[in-house]
Motif scaffolding. Structure first.
Motif, mmCIF file in Angstrom:
data_model
loop_
_atom_site.group_PDB
_atom_site.id
_atom_site.type_symbol
_atom_site.label_atom_id
_atom_site.label_comp_id
_atom_site.label_asym_id
_atom_site.label_seq_id
_atom_site.Cartn_x
_atom_site.Cartn_y
_atom_site.Cartn_z
ATOM 1 N N PHE A 149 0.869 -1.179 0.000
ATOM 2 C CA PHE A 149 0.000 0.000 0.000
ATOM 3 C C PHE A 149 0.904 1.226 0.000
ATOM 4 O O PHE A 149 1.915 1.265 0.711
ATOM 5 N N THR A 264 -4.306 -7.679 1.797
ATOM 6 C CA THR A 264 -5.394 -6.835 1.296
ATOM 7 C C THR A 264 -6.372 -6.447 2.401
ATOM 8 O O THR A 264 -7.101 -5.459 2.262
ATOM 9 N N ASN A 267 -6.699 -2.860 3.636
ATOM 10 C CA ASN A 267 -7.544 -1.876 2.966
ATOM 11 C C ASN A 267 -8.632 -1.366 3.905
ATOM 12 O O ASN A 267 -9.087 -0.217 3.795
ATOM 13 N N MET A 270 -7.651 1.674 5.667
ATOM 14 C CA MET A 270 -7.754 2.878 4.846
ATOM 15 C C MET A 270 -9.195 3.402 4.818
ATOM 16 O O MET A 270 -9.436 4.598 4.972
ATOM 17 N N THR A 271 -10.141 2.487 4.626
ATOM 18 C CA THR A 271 -11.543 2.921 4.578
ATOM 19 C C THR A 271 -11.997 3.456 5.931
ATOM 20 O O THR A 271 -12.806 4.385 6.000
ATOM 21 N N ALA A 277 -9.329 5.138 -2.321
ATOM 22 C CA ALA A 277 -8.442 4.412 -3.229
ATOM 23 C C ALA A 277 -8.305 5.176 -4.535
ATOM 24 O O ALA A 277 -9.274 5.686 -5.082
ATOM 25 N N TYR A 281 -4.509 6.792 -1.741
ATOM 26 C CA TYR A 281 -3.579 5.665 -1.636
ATOM 27 C C TYR A 281 -3.785 4.700 -2.799
ATOM 28 O O TYR A 281 -4.800 4.755 -3.513
ATOM 29 N N PHE A 283 -2.297 0.495 -4.350
ATOM 30 C CA PHE A 283 -1.784 -0.828 -3.995
ATOM 31 C C PHE A 283 -1.070 -1.407 -5.202
ATOM 32 O O PHE A 283 -1.564 -1.324 -6.324
ATOM 33 N N ASP A 339 -12.689 -5.047 1.133
ATOM 34 C CA ASP A 339 -11.672 -6.086 1.006
ATOM 35 C C ASP A 339 -12.089 -7.094 -0.057
ATOM 36 O O ASP A 339 -13.152 -6.994 -0.657
ATOM 37 N N ASP A 350 -12.924 -2.205 -5.439
ATOM 38 C CA ASP A 350 -11.633 -1.554 -5.630
ATOM 39 C C ASP A 350 -10.936 -2.152 -6.852
ATOM 40 O O ASP A 350 -10.694 -3.360 -6.917
ATOM 41 N N LEU A 353 -7.464 -4.020 -6.140
ATOM 42 C CA LEU A 353 -7.648 -5.269 -5.404
ATOM 43 C C LEU A 353 -8.406 -6.286 -6.249
ATOM 44 O O LEU A 353 -8.130 -7.487 -6.191
#
Length: 416
Positions: A149, A264, A267, A270-271, A277, A281, A283, A339, A350, A353
């Motif tokens: 990330f 993963t 994530n 982050m949320t 995303a 940020y 990935f 996720d 995402d 991901l």
């Protein structure tokens, strides 16, 4: 007549008493299950799943979360010997799952797996991670693919792009260093193994696999070379202080480090911080150290959701595990956390991901079992302590490897 009436009443009383005893002996059917877990930060998401399951199958779920992994494991193992038992609990695959299966503490879920695979709710490729002695145990709580990330705003500020090669990644770290920014997060506790597994898998995944089965030694030249490469990255000043207690989610958000390597599932962090995303940020898959490898090595993990072999209401526990694998449950579970899912039917919102999940499932990457699950528990304990000491004092790498190998020798001398 009096005697007859007394006799009749006596028989009736015995019948009633017998019925009462049978009623008391029958386990009470549960309408809500308790799920003990080592993911205390996910309580909100577990609660939402409990509300959905109550609507869907008439069976609620209440989470009881721990944030300290060692305390949690001690609690679950102690519960095997007490009356305070979880209906459901989270665990790890690999040696830790095998340990409690051999103790006959965890419920057989072979039938659940067979039905889910037939319905397309679980992949056959996942089954080996949950198989002990030819039978399956637990179901996937989650799956995760490991990568990097990165703080997109920092990358944009210095004109950086996700790397295509290992040399590109080191070049990014050097550019960040010249601008006063630490490139990477690492820690001396619990996740101290992250960079070891990544460097090993990206250099020689076959050697990595042999280590996990005792067919190679931590003092072998290939392992020593990986530690020396790790030491060189630390000596170059690319990492933050390993003793920093800042949550890695905050580390990435506030720019204390530009990159954080996790599964993963990170994530969700982050949320939770309302990071977007693609804007805040991104990935990327970490390139191999050895460019000659035929496939890019990707660390993979899957965390189990388990039921006890002697649960208070075995039917309810098994019904919940069966529901958990369905698309209805998994879409909610993946979407709320941002996720990926163990259910192939679930679409991943995402883009990055989603692409990783699709590629991993199609055989694009060589999936490498996460070190935490691949390594036998006694060896893992020594390794976590050793790597934790190493990131603080990198010059001790040879002593660290010797210490881990001693634990490995002790373990493999009694386990073939």
């Amino acid at each position: 007549m009096f005697r007859s009436r007394v006799a009749t009443l006596g028989v009736a009383a015995l019948v009633l008493a017998a019925c009462g005893a049978n009623d008391a002996a029958e386990p009470k059917k549960k309408t809500e299950l308790t799920l003990y877990n080592d993911k205390g930060a996910w309580s909100k998401y577990f609660e939402e799943m409990g509300a959905l399951s109550r609507q869907a199958i008439g069976l609620g779920m209440k989470p009881s979360g721990y944030t300290d992994s060692a305390q949690y494991q001690a609690f679950v193992k102690a519960s095997f010997r007490t009356d305070v038992k979880p209906d459901l609990f989270t665990w790890q695959t690999g040696g830790m799952l095998e340990e409690i299966v051999k103790q006959r503490q965890v419920a057989d879920t072979t039938a659940v797996w067979q039905e889910a695979i037939k319905a397309g709710d679980l992949s056959q490729d996942l089954a080996p991670y949950y198989t002990v002695g030819g039978k399956q145990y637990c179901v996937p709580l989650n799956v995760a693919y490991w990568g990097m990330f990165y703080n997109k705003k920092i990358f944009d500020r210095y004109g950086l792009k996700p790397p295509a090669t290992w040399d590109d990644l080191v070049g990014i770290a050097e550019t960040l260093k010249k601008n006063g920014v630490k490139a990477f997060y690492h820690t001396s506790v619990l996740f101290s193994f992250v960079w070891f597994e990544q460097l090993m898998a990206g250099t020689d995944p076959d050697l990595y696999d042999r280590l996990s089965t005792g067919k190679a030694k931590y003092t072998d030249p290939g392992v020593v070379a990986v530690m020396e490469r790790w030491k060189a990255l630390i000596d170059a000043g690319y990492f933050i202080n390993p003793g920093d207690k800042t949550d890695p989610g905050d580390v990435l958000k506030n720019g204390k480090a530009a990159m954080v390597s996790f599964g993963t599932w990170f994530n969700t962090s982050m949320t939770q911080r309302e990071m977007k995303a693609g804007a805040d940020y991104g990935f990327f898959v970490i390139p191999n150290v050895n460019p000659a490898l035929p496939k890019t090595s990707m660390i993979f993990e899957s965390g189990p959701l388990c039921a006890l072999a002697e649960a208070a209401d075995p039917d309810a526990s098994m019904r919940y595990l069966k529901w958990w694998t369905t698309a209805q449950a998994q879409e909610k579970w993946a979407t709320t956390r941002g996720d990926v899912s163990a259910n192939p039917k679930v679409a991943i919102a995402d883009q990055a991901l989603g692409a990783v999940t699709k590629d991993a499932g199609s055989g694009t990457y060589r999936l490498v079992n996460r070190y935490f699950e691949a390594t036998p528990p006694p060896v893992l304990t020594a390794a976590l302590d050793g790597f934790g000491a190493f990131v603080t004092e990198p010059g001790t790498y040879k002593e660290v490897l010797e210490g881990i190998q001693k634990a490995a020798d002790d373990y493999w001398s009694t386990h073939q």
